[in-house]
Design an enzyme around this catalytic site. Structure first.
Site, short mmCIF file in Angstrom:
data_model
loop_
_atom_site.label_atom_id
_atom_site.label_comp_id
_atom_site.label_asym_id
_atom_site.label_seq_id
_atom_site.Cartn_x
_atom_site.Cartn_y
_atom_site.Cartn_z
N SER A 251 0.81 -1.20 0.00
CA SER A 251 0.00 0.00 0.00
C SER A 251 0.85 1.28 0.00
O SER A 251 1.73 1.41 -0.85
CB SER A 251 -0.95 -0.05 1.19
OG SER A 251 -2.10 0.67 0.88
N LYS A 255 4.22 2.15 -2.33
CA LYS A 255 4.62 3.36 -3.07
C LYS A 255 6.06 3.70 -2.69
O LYS A 255 6.90 4.01 -3.54
CB LYS A 255 3.70 4.54 -2.72
CG LYS A 255 2.18 4.27 -2.82
CD LYS A 255 1.36 5.52 -2.47
CE LYS A 255 0.00 5.29 -1.83
NZ LYS A 255 -1.05 4.69 -2.60
N TRP A 342 -10.14 0.48 -4.92
CA TRP A 342 -9.61 1.82 -4.58
C TRP A 342 -8.21 2.01 -5.18
O TRP A 342 -7.82 3.11 -5.56
CB TRP A 342 -9.59 1.94 -3.06
CG TRP A 342 -9.12 3.22 -2.46
CD1 TRP A 342 -8.06 3.39 -1.62
CD2 TRP A 342 -9.70 4.52 -2.60
NE1 TRP A 342 -7.94 4.70 -1.23
CE2 TRP A 342 -8.95 5.42 -1.82
CE3 TRP A 342 -10.80 5.02 -3.33
CZ2 TRP A 342 -9.23 6.79 -1.74
CZ3 TRP A 342 -11.09 6.38 -3.25
CH2 TRP A 342 -10.31 7.25 -2.46
N HIS A 392 -7.63 -5.70 0.16
CA HIS A 392 -6.40 -4.93 0.33
C HIS A 392 -5.66 -5.46 1.56
O HIS A 392 -6.08 -5.19 2.69
CB HIS A 392 -6.84 -3.47 0.53
CG HIS A 392 -5.73 -2.49 0.63
ND1 HIS A 392 -4.95 -2.15 -0.46
CD2 HIS A 392 -5.27 -1.76 1.67
CE1 HIS A 392 -4.07 -1.23 -0.09
NE2 HIS A 392 -4.23 -0.98 1.21
C1 GCU Z 1 -5.40 4.72 1.96
C2 GCU Z 1 -4.81 5.52 0.83
C3 GCU Z 1 -4.00 4.67 -0.15
C4 GCU Z 1 -3.00 3.84 0.62
C5 GCU Z 1 -3.70 3.07 1.73
C6 GCU Z 1 -2.77 2.27 2.63
O1 GCU Z 1 -6.39 3.87 1.46
O2 GCU Z 1 -5.88 6.19 0.17
O3 GCU Z 1 -3.33 5.48 -1.08
O4 GCU Z 1 -2.29 3.00 -0.26
O5 GCU Z 1 -4.38 3.96 2.56
O6 GCU Z 1 -1.61 2.64 2.82
O7 GCU Z 1 -3.26 1.28 3.19
#
Ligand code: GCU
Length: 410
Positions: A251, A255, A342, A392
């Site tokens: 997540s 990144k 998402w 997720h």
């Molecule tokens: C939120 C956010 C995402 C991210 C996620 C996470 O949903 O919007 O961009 O990847 O958190 O880190 O679990």
């Protein structure tokens, strides 16, 4: 037209493929001024640097100064971890600058039967003490987000949350495969809140500076910086094979792992687990989370300059497949989850597909097709992809693929 006064959360996220705007995929193999790249040398000399500079100045932000001197202190070690199969080491790295100190503690498990172990490196969200059922893991004293769900209050971790995230870390399988695992609580490098007085940023301010300049690093780049410092430590460790380190993240931390892979070519391979917007997913599709949404919810993650693309993705001269391409020709695994709309699984898949052009230049296999595979049908190439069933998360299924793939690729 663009109205930056609008709150982006007022827009419903789009999940409808028929409502995706028309856009051209920026060609990774054509320079900003139209030159075609046909050879590896041209990629390395001309195209990669210009893409890199764009991402550095306009997406994640630049680190204002070189900053990699630290001291390492072993806080704890044990010879009998993970059912006797691994040794454990907890090492604190300390950084001093501007009269301030930053510390972070890395928890390392290494297989006992390997002299110099390859390893997976990944941040955790809730503290090192959550990743394994191991009473010896030190509990971080850093700022923690309060959470009713996990019973975290007073912005402090306690032993009540020991082992609550073992499900996300297939440690025994990793050790059995001959790999080590190193993990760090990401909040020790930079607390995940819109506050630039804390974390690593503040160590590099010039006098009177309160926050990074618009082209300077946000939190994602700070976390990527931390990944690189862990690598500095591995290079000095006799029992770690620093030429075989796989940087992993889920997540937001996916990144950060991608940006670490782009900025630091010492990482032998990169895994992006459900990284979504600002990670592996294409921005211009505007499916699920968008640039405007992410910058609104997490103003501290990206550079100030990235805000110019809020609800204005069409103006981006790049897209996230070119971040993936910066990792070429090294092995890269992009993974999605079916119920994680998402993060736009299709946008993550297509991004891997479009980055594959650059892998091809290096005679490496990527994702040739633009048809998404079925769920749970991995494409385990140098540039690999899977979409698994479920939400997720990081699951045993994900780790099974990563371990097999890493064994083959490294
Ligand atoms: C939120 C956010 C995402 C991210 C996620 C996470 O949903 O919007 O961009 O990847 O958190 O880190 O679990």
């Amino acid at each position: 037209l663009l109205n930056t006064q609008l709150s982006f959360s007022q827009f419903e996220p789009n999940y409808d493929e028929s409502k995706i705007p028309n856009f051209d995929i920026p060609d990774p193999l054509t320079t900003f001024d139209g030159q075609k790249i046909t050879r590896k040398g041209q990629w390395k000399r001309i195209r990669r640097p210009e893409l890199y500079t764009f991402f550095e100045e306009n997406v994640y932000g630049k680190i204002p100064a070189e900053f990699n001197d630290f001291s390492a202190k072993i806080l704890e070690q044990g010879e009998n971890a993970i059912n006797g199969k691994a040794k454990r080491r907890q090492v604190e790295l300390s950084f001093d600058r501007n009269g301030r100190t930053l510390h972070f503690t890395m928890l390392i498990y290494l297989p006992k039967n390997v002299k110099k172990a390859p390893l997976f490196l990944g941040y955790n969200f809730l503290g090192n003490h959550t990743v394994a059922d191991d009473e010896n893991i030190l509990i971080s004293e850093a700022w923690a987000r309060n959470s009713d769900k996990y019973g975290i209050s007073g912005n402090k971790f306690t032993s009540a949350t020991r082992g609550i995230r073992t499900n996300r870390w297939a440690i025994e399988e990793i050790i059995d495969a001959g790999f080590g695992l190193a993990t760090i609580y990401y909040g020790e490098v930079d607390p995940d809140k819109d506050d630039f007085t804390d974390g690593v940023h503040s160590l590099l301010y010039s006098q009177g500076q309160q926050k990074p300049n618009d082209n300077e690093w946000g939190s994602l780049a700070a976390w990527a910086w931390g990944y690189s410092r862990a690598m500095d430590y591995f290079e000095k460790s006799k029992d770690i094979n620093s030429s075989k380190v796989v940087v992993f993240g889920h997540s937001r931390l996916g990144k950060a792992a991608l940006w670490a892979g782009a900025t630091d070519e010492r990482f032998a391979a990169v895994i992006s687990n459900d990284s979504g917007c600002g990670g592996a997913a294409l921005s211009k599709r505007k499916v699920g989370e968008t640039v405007g949404r992410i910058n609104e919810s997490f103003p501290h993650w990206f550079s100030g300059n990235f805000k110019a693309y809020n609800n204005n993705e069409e103006a981006l001269p790049i897209d996230q497949h070119e971040l993936l391409a910066l990792i070429a020709p090294r092995p890269l695994y992009v993974a999605s989850a079916q119920e994680d709309q998402w993060a736009d699984p299709k946008g993550e898949f297509l991004s891997a597909h479009y980055a594959s052009e650059v892998y091809k230049l290096f005679k490496k296999d990527g994702i040739a097709t633009d048809e998404m595979p079925m769920t749970n049908q991995p494409i385990p190439n140098t540039l690999a992809y899977h979409i698994r069933t479920g939400i997720h998360d990081v699951t045993d299924y994900d780790w099974e693929q990563y371990i097999q793939w890493a064994q083959k690729q490294l």
